[in-house]
Design an enzyme around this catalytic site. Sequence first.
Site, mmCIF file in Angstrom:
data_model
loop_
_atom_site.group_PDB
_atom_site.id
_atom_site.type_symbol
_atom_site.label_atom_id
_atom_site.label_comp_id
_atom_site.label_asym_id
_atom_site.label_seq_id
_atom_site.Cartn_x
_atom_site.Cartn_y
_atom_site.Cartn_z
ATOM 1 N N HIS A 132 0.841 -1.205 0.000
ATOM 2 C CA HIS A 132 0.000 0.000 0.000
ATOM 3 C C HIS A 132 0.873 1.250 0.000
ATOM 4 O O HIS A 132 2.071 1.176 0.258
ATOM 5 C CB HIS A 132 -0.895 0.042 1.252
ATOM 6 C CG HIS A 132 -2.097 -0.848 1.162
ATOM 7 N ND1 HIS A 132 -2.058 -2.180 1.480
ATOM 8 C CD2 HIS A 132 -3.384 -0.593 0.786
ATOM 9 C CE1 HIS A 132 -3.252 -2.710 1.310
ATOM 10 N NE2 HIS A 132 -4.082 -1.767 0.879
ATOM 11 N N LYS A 136 -0.670 4.952 4.596
ATOM 12 C CA LYS A 136 -1.581 4.015 5.270
ATOM 13 C C LYS A 136 -1.136 3.835 6.718
ATOM 14 O O LYS A 136 0.028 3.573 6.989
ATOM 15 C CB LYS A 136 -1.614 2.680 4.525
ATOM 16 C CG LYS A 136 -2.625 1.720 5.119
ATOM 17 C CD LYS A 136 -2.942 0.564 4.199
ATOM 18 C CE LYS A 136 -3.900 -0.427 4.841
ATOM 19 N NZ LYS A 136 -5.211 0.160 5.190
#
Length: 230
Positions: A132, A136
Amino acid sequence: MTTKIIICGAHGRMGQLLVRCAKEDAELEIIGVMGSGDDLSALIENTDVVVDFTTAAATLSIAKIAATHRKALVIGTTGHTDAQRSELIEAIRGIPVVLSSNFSMGVNILFHVTRQVAELFQDSDVEISETHHTHKKDAPSGTAKSLARIVEEIRGGKVPVHSHRIGDVVGDHTVSFATPDEKLELTHHALDRATFARGALRAAKWVVGKGAGLYDMQDVLGLKRSATSG
Ligand SMILES: NC(=O)c1ccc[n+]([C@@H]2O[C@H](COP(=O)([O-])OP(=O)(O)OC[C@H]3O[C@@H](n4cnc5c(N)ncnc54)[C@H](OP(=O)(O)O)[C@@H]3O)[C@@H](O)[C@H]2O)c1
Protein backbone atom coordinates in the site's frame (compact mmCIF):
# COMPACT_ATOMS: atom_id res chain seq x y z
CA MET A 1 -36.90 6.59 -3.17
CA THR A 2 -33.47 8.00 -2.34
CA THR A 3 -31.30 6.74 0.52
CA LYS A 4 -30.21 9.53 2.86
CA ILE A 5 -26.56 9.29 3.86
CA ILE A 6 -24.05 10.93 6.21
CA ILE A 7 -20.34 10.47 5.38
CA CYS A 8 -17.89 10.51 8.33
CA GLY A 9 -14.26 11.18 7.44
CA ALA A 10 -15.50 13.18 4.46
CA HIS A 11 -12.30 15.23 4.03
CA GLY A 12 -9.95 12.23 3.93
CA ARG A 13 -8.66 10.33 0.89
CA MET A 14 -11.63 7.94 0.90
CA GLY A 15 -14.16 10.44 2.22
CA GLN A 16 -13.65 12.86 -0.68
CA LEU A 17 -14.25 10.03 -3.14
CA LEU A 18 -17.34 8.89 -1.25
CA VAL A 19 -18.77 12.40 -1.49
CA ARG A 20 -17.97 12.58 -5.23
CA CYS A 21 -19.44 9.15 -6.01
CA ALA A 22 -22.53 9.77 -3.82
CA LYS A 23 -23.19 13.04 -5.70
CA GLU A 24 -23.07 11.08 -8.98
CA ASP A 25 -25.62 8.53 -7.68
CA ALA A 26 -29.23 9.58 -8.19
CA GLU A 27 -30.37 7.04 -5.58
CA LEU A 28 -28.39 8.79 -2.80
CA GLU A 29 -28.95 12.10 -1.00
CA ILE A 30 -26.09 13.46 1.10
CA ILE A 31 -27.42 14.77 4.43
CA GLY A 32 -24.07 15.54 6.03
CA VAL A 33 -20.29 15.44 5.53
CA MET A 34 -18.44 15.08 8.82
CA GLY A 35 -14.82 15.90 9.66
CA SER A 36 -13.07 15.26 12.94
CA GLY A 37 -14.51 18.33 14.74
CA ASP A 38 -18.13 17.94 13.63
CA ASP A 39 -21.10 16.76 15.71
CA LEU A 40 -22.75 13.72 14.13
CA SER A 41 -25.60 13.69 16.66
CA ALA A 42 -26.80 17.10 15.42
CA LEU A 43 -27.70 15.71 11.97
CA ILE A 44 -28.21 12.00 12.43
CA GLU A 45 -32.00 12.04 12.89
CA ASN A 46 -32.35 13.17 9.25
CA THR A 47 -30.43 10.26 7.71
CA ASP A 48 -31.06 6.59 6.85
CA VAL A 49 -27.45 5.45 7.06
CA VAL A 50 -24.04 6.60 8.33
CA VAL A 51 -20.83 5.67 6.47
CA ASP A 52 -17.58 5.62 8.49
CA PHE A 53 -14.16 5.94 6.80
CA THR A 54 -12.25 7.63 9.62
CA THR A 55 -9.67 6.25 12.05
CA ALA A 56 -9.65 3.19 14.29
CA ALA A 57 -9.95 5.47 17.33
CA ALA A 58 -12.97 7.37 15.96
CA THR A 59 -15.21 4.48 14.84
CA LEU A 60 -16.55 3.54 18.29
CA SER A 61 -18.04 6.94 19.13
CA ILE A 62 -19.60 7.15 15.63
CA ALA A 63 -21.05 3.64 16.09
CA LYS A 64 -22.47 4.51 19.52
CA ILE A 65 -24.27 7.56 18.10
CA ALA A 66 -25.67 5.47 15.21
CA ALA A 67 -26.84 2.79 17.68
CA THR A 68 -28.48 5.33 20.02
CA HIS A 69 -30.46 6.75 17.08
CA ARG A 70 -31.14 3.28 15.56
CA LYS A 71 -29.56 4.17 12.21
CA ALA A 72 -27.90 1.74 9.79
CA LEU A 73 -24.11 1.92 9.60
CA VAL A 74 -21.39 1.03 7.07
CA ILE A 75 -17.87 0.74 8.53
CA GLY A 76 -14.91 0.86 6.14
CA THR A 77 -12.31 2.00 8.68
CA THR A 78 -9.61 -0.60 9.37
CA GLY A 79 -6.83 -1.04 11.91
CA HIS A 80 -8.99 -1.69 15.00
CA THR A 81 -7.26 -3.66 17.73
CA ASP A 82 -9.01 -6.83 18.96
CA ALA A 83 -10.24 -4.87 22.01
CA GLN A 84 -11.59 -2.02 19.81
CA ARG A 85 -13.30 -4.55 17.51
CA SER A 86 -14.99 -6.33 20.46
CA GLU A 87 -16.20 -3.03 21.93
CA LEU A 88 -17.47 -1.99 18.51
CA ILE A 89 -19.38 -5.23 17.94
CA GLU A 90 -20.97 -4.89 21.39
CA ALA A 91 -22.00 -1.28 20.64
CA ILE A 92 -23.75 -2.08 17.31
CA ARG A 93 -25.84 -5.07 18.44
CA GLY A 94 -29.18 -3.32 17.93
CA ILE A 95 -28.67 -1.94 14.39
CA PRO A 96 -27.88 -3.28 10.89
CA VAL A 97 -24.18 -2.80 10.10
CA VAL A 98 -21.98 -3.69 7.13
CA LEU A 99 -18.37 -4.01 8.31
CA SER A 100 -15.80 -4.81 5.67
CA SER A 101 -12.05 -4.42 5.40
CA ASN A 102 -12.47 -4.07 1.64
CA PHE A 103 -15.49 -2.93 -0.38
CA SER A 104 -14.15 -3.74 -3.85
CA MET A 105 -15.91 -6.37 -5.93
CA GLY A 106 -12.60 -7.96 -6.98
CA VAL A 107 -11.29 -8.39 -3.43
CA ASN A 108 -14.57 -9.93 -2.33
CA ILE A 109 -14.26 -12.41 -5.18
CA LEU A 110 -10.65 -12.97 -3.97
CA PHE A 111 -12.02 -13.76 -0.45
CA HIS A 112 -14.41 -16.28 -2.01
CA VAL A 113 -11.80 -17.94 -4.25
CA THR A 114 -9.17 -18.02 -1.47
CA ARG A 115 -11.55 -20.06 0.67
CA GLN A 116 -12.07 -22.52 -2.20
CA VAL A 117 -8.33 -22.87 -2.96
CA ALA A 118 -7.47 -23.26 0.75
CA GLU A 119 -9.94 -26.16 0.91
CA LEU A 120 -8.72 -27.77 -2.33
CA PHE A 121 -4.94 -27.30 -1.95
CA GLN A 122 -4.68 -28.67 1.58
CA ASP A 123 -1.01 -29.76 1.45
CA SER A 124 0.40 -26.43 0.33
CA ASP A 125 2.12 -23.75 2.41
CA VAL A 126 0.31 -20.39 2.35
CA GLU A 127 1.65 -16.84 2.56
CA ILE A 128 0.02 -13.46 2.02
CA SER A 129 1.71 -10.28 0.86
CA GLU A 130 0.23 -6.79 0.60
CA THR A 131 1.52 -3.44 -0.69
CA HIS A 132 0.00 0.00 0.00
CA HIS A 133 0.85 3.72 -0.16
CA THR A 134 3.12 5.20 2.50
CA HIS A 135 0.30 7.15 4.23
CA LYS A 136 -1.58 4.02 5.27
CA LYS A 137 -1.75 3.96 9.08
CA ASP A 138 -2.28 0.23 9.77
CA ALA A 139 -0.13 -2.79 8.85
CA PRO A 140 -0.91 -5.48 7.91
CA SER A 141 -3.90 -4.17 5.97
CA GLY A 142 -7.39 -5.15 7.13
CA THR A 143 -7.79 -7.02 3.84
CA ALA A 144 -4.62 -9.09 4.45
CA LYS A 145 -5.91 -9.92 7.94
CA SER A 146 -9.27 -10.99 6.46
CA LEU A 147 -7.48 -13.22 3.92
CA ALA A 148 -5.34 -14.77 6.68
CA ARG A 149 -8.44 -15.38 8.81
CA ILE A 150 -10.18 -17.19 5.92
CA VAL A 151 -7.23 -19.59 5.45
CA GLU A 152 -6.71 -20.05 9.22
CA GLU A 153 -10.39 -20.98 9.70
CA ILE A 154 -9.89 -23.83 7.22
CA ARG A 155 -6.32 -24.93 8.03
CA GLY A 156 -5.72 -23.82 11.65
CA GLY A 157 -2.29 -22.35 12.48
CA LYS A 158 -1.06 -18.87 11.59
CA VAL A 159 -0.62 -17.62 8.01
CA PRO A 160 2.44 -15.33 7.56
CA VAL A 161 1.61 -11.86 6.21
CA HIS A 162 4.23 -9.58 4.60
CA SER A 163 3.50 -5.83 4.34
CA HIS A 164 5.18 -3.28 2.05
CA ARG A 165 4.64 0.50 2.09
CA ILE A 166 5.81 2.33 -1.03
CA GLY A 167 4.75 5.27 -3.22
CA ASP A 168 1.02 5.78 -3.85
CA VAL A 169 0.02 2.13 -4.34
CA VAL A 170 -3.78 1.93 -3.91
CA GLY A 171 -3.68 -1.69 -2.66
CA ASP A 172 -2.18 -4.97 -3.91
CA HIS A 173 -2.82 -8.36 -2.27
CA THR A 174 -1.40 -11.77 -3.20
CA VAL A 175 -2.21 -15.12 -1.61
CA SER A 176 0.49 -17.71 -2.49
CA PHE A 177 -0.06 -21.46 -2.15
CA ALA A 178 3.09 -23.58 -2.69
CA THR A 179 4.38 -27.12 -2.43
CA PRO A 180 7.99 -28.11 -3.24
CA ASP A 181 6.82 -28.73 -6.86
CA GLU A 182 4.44 -25.91 -7.72
CA LYS A 183 3.05 -22.50 -6.77
CA LEU A 184 -0.45 -21.04 -7.21
CA GLU A 185 -0.89 -17.29 -6.72
CA LEU A 186 -4.09 -15.26 -6.45
CA THR A 187 -3.46 -11.54 -6.94
CA HIS A 188 -5.69 -8.47 -6.82
CA HIS A 189 -4.58 -4.94 -7.76
CA ALA A 190 -6.84 -2.04 -6.81
CA LEU A 191 -6.28 0.56 -9.55
CA ASP A 192 -8.51 3.37 -8.26
CA ARG A 193 -9.84 4.07 -4.73
CA ALA A 194 -13.23 4.76 -6.31
CA THR A 195 -13.77 0.98 -6.32
CA PHE A 196 -13.93 1.06 -2.47
CA ALA A 197 -16.17 4.13 -2.47
CA ARG A 198 -18.68 2.67 -4.95
CA GLY A 199 -18.77 -0.62 -3.03
CA ALA A 200 -19.35 1.15 0.29
CA LEU A 201 -22.19 3.20 -1.23
CA ARG A 202 -23.72 0.02 -2.65
CA ALA A 203 -23.53 -1.44 0.90
CA ALA A 204 -25.13 1.73 2.30
CA LYS A 205 -28.16 1.34 0.01
CA TRP A 206 -28.37 -2.40 0.75
CA VAL A 207 -28.21 -2.17 4.56
CA VAL A 208 -31.09 0.30 5.07
CA GLY A 209 -34.15 -1.65 6.20
CA LYS A 210 -32.23 -4.84 7.02
CA GLY A 211 -32.70 -6.45 10.45
CA ALA A 212 -30.21 -5.69 13.23
CA GLY A 213 -27.02 -7.67 12.70
CA LEU A 214 -23.44 -7.65 11.51
CA TYR A 215 -23.11 -8.09 7.74
CA ASP A 216 -20.14 -7.94 5.38
CA MET A 217 -19.62 -7.27 1.68
CA GLN A 218 -20.04 -10.97 0.92
CA ASP A 219 -23.67 -10.56 2.12
CA VAL A 220 -24.15 -7.42 0.01
CA LEU A 221 -22.81 -9.14 -3.13
CA GLY A 222 -24.58 -12.47 -2.47
CA LEU A 223 -21.25 -14.34 -2.29
CA LYS A 224 -21.81 -15.76 1.21
CA ARG A 225 -21.35 -19.50 1.66
CA SER A 226 -20.49 -19.98 5.32
CA ALA A 227 -18.33 -18.06 7.79
CA THR A 228 -17.77 -14.30 7.66
CA SER A 229 -14.78 -13.03 5.74
CA GLY A 230 -14.59 -9.53 6.19
N1 LIG B 1 -12.82 -0.94 3.69
C1 LIG B 1 -12.24 -0.46 2.58
O1 LIG B 1 -12.59 -0.85 1.44
C2 LIG B 1 -11.19 0.60 2.70
C3 LIG B 1 -10.55 1.14 1.57
C4 LIG B 1 -9.64 2.17 1.74
C5 LIG B 1 -9.37 2.65 3.01
N2 LIG B 1 -9.97 2.08 4.09
C6 LIG B 1 -9.76 2.57 5.45
O2 LIG B 1 -10.55 3.75 5.61
C7 LIG B 1 -9.93 4.58 6.61
C8 LIG B 1 -9.75 5.98 6.04
O3 LIG B 1 -8.78 5.92 5.01
P1 LIG B 1 -8.26 7.25 4.29
O4 LIG B 1 -7.16 6.81 3.39
O5 LIG B 1 -9.41 8.02 3.75
O6 LIG B 1 -7.64 8.03 5.56
P2 LIG B 1 -7.41 9.59 5.72
O7 LIG B 1 -7.12 10.24 4.41
O8 LIG B 1 -6.41 9.73 6.85
O9 LIG B 1 -8.84 10.15 6.21
C9 LIG B 1 -9.40 9.90 7.47
C10 LIG B 1 -10.31 11.08 7.79
O10 LIG B 1 -11.07 10.79 8.97
C11 LIG B 1 -11.28 12.03 9.63
N3 LIG B 1 -11.70 11.81 11.02
C12 LIG B 1 -10.96 11.44 12.09
N4 LIG B 1 -11.75 11.33 13.18
C13 LIG B 1 -13.00 11.65 12.79
C14 LIG B 1 -14.27 11.75 13.45
N5 LIG B 1 -14.39 11.50 14.77
N6 LIG B 1 -15.37 12.10 12.74
C15 LIG B 1 -15.27 12.39 11.42
N7 LIG B 1 -14.09 12.34 10.71
C16 LIG B 1 -12.98 11.97 11.40
C17 LIG B 1 -9.94 12.72 9.49
O11 LIG B 1 -10.09 14.09 9.67
P3 LIG B 1 -8.88 14.95 10.31
O12 LIG B 1 -7.80 14.95 9.29
O13 LIG B 1 -9.54 16.26 10.54
O14 LIG B 1 -8.48 14.27 11.59
C18 LIG B 1 -9.55 12.38 8.05
O15 LIG B 1 -10.00 13.37 7.14
C19 LIG B 1 -8.63 3.87 7.00
O16 LIG B 1 -8.86 3.09 8.16
C20 LIG B 1 -8.35 2.97 5.81
O17 LIG B 1 -7.55 1.84 6.11
C21 LIG B 1 -10.87 1.08 3.95
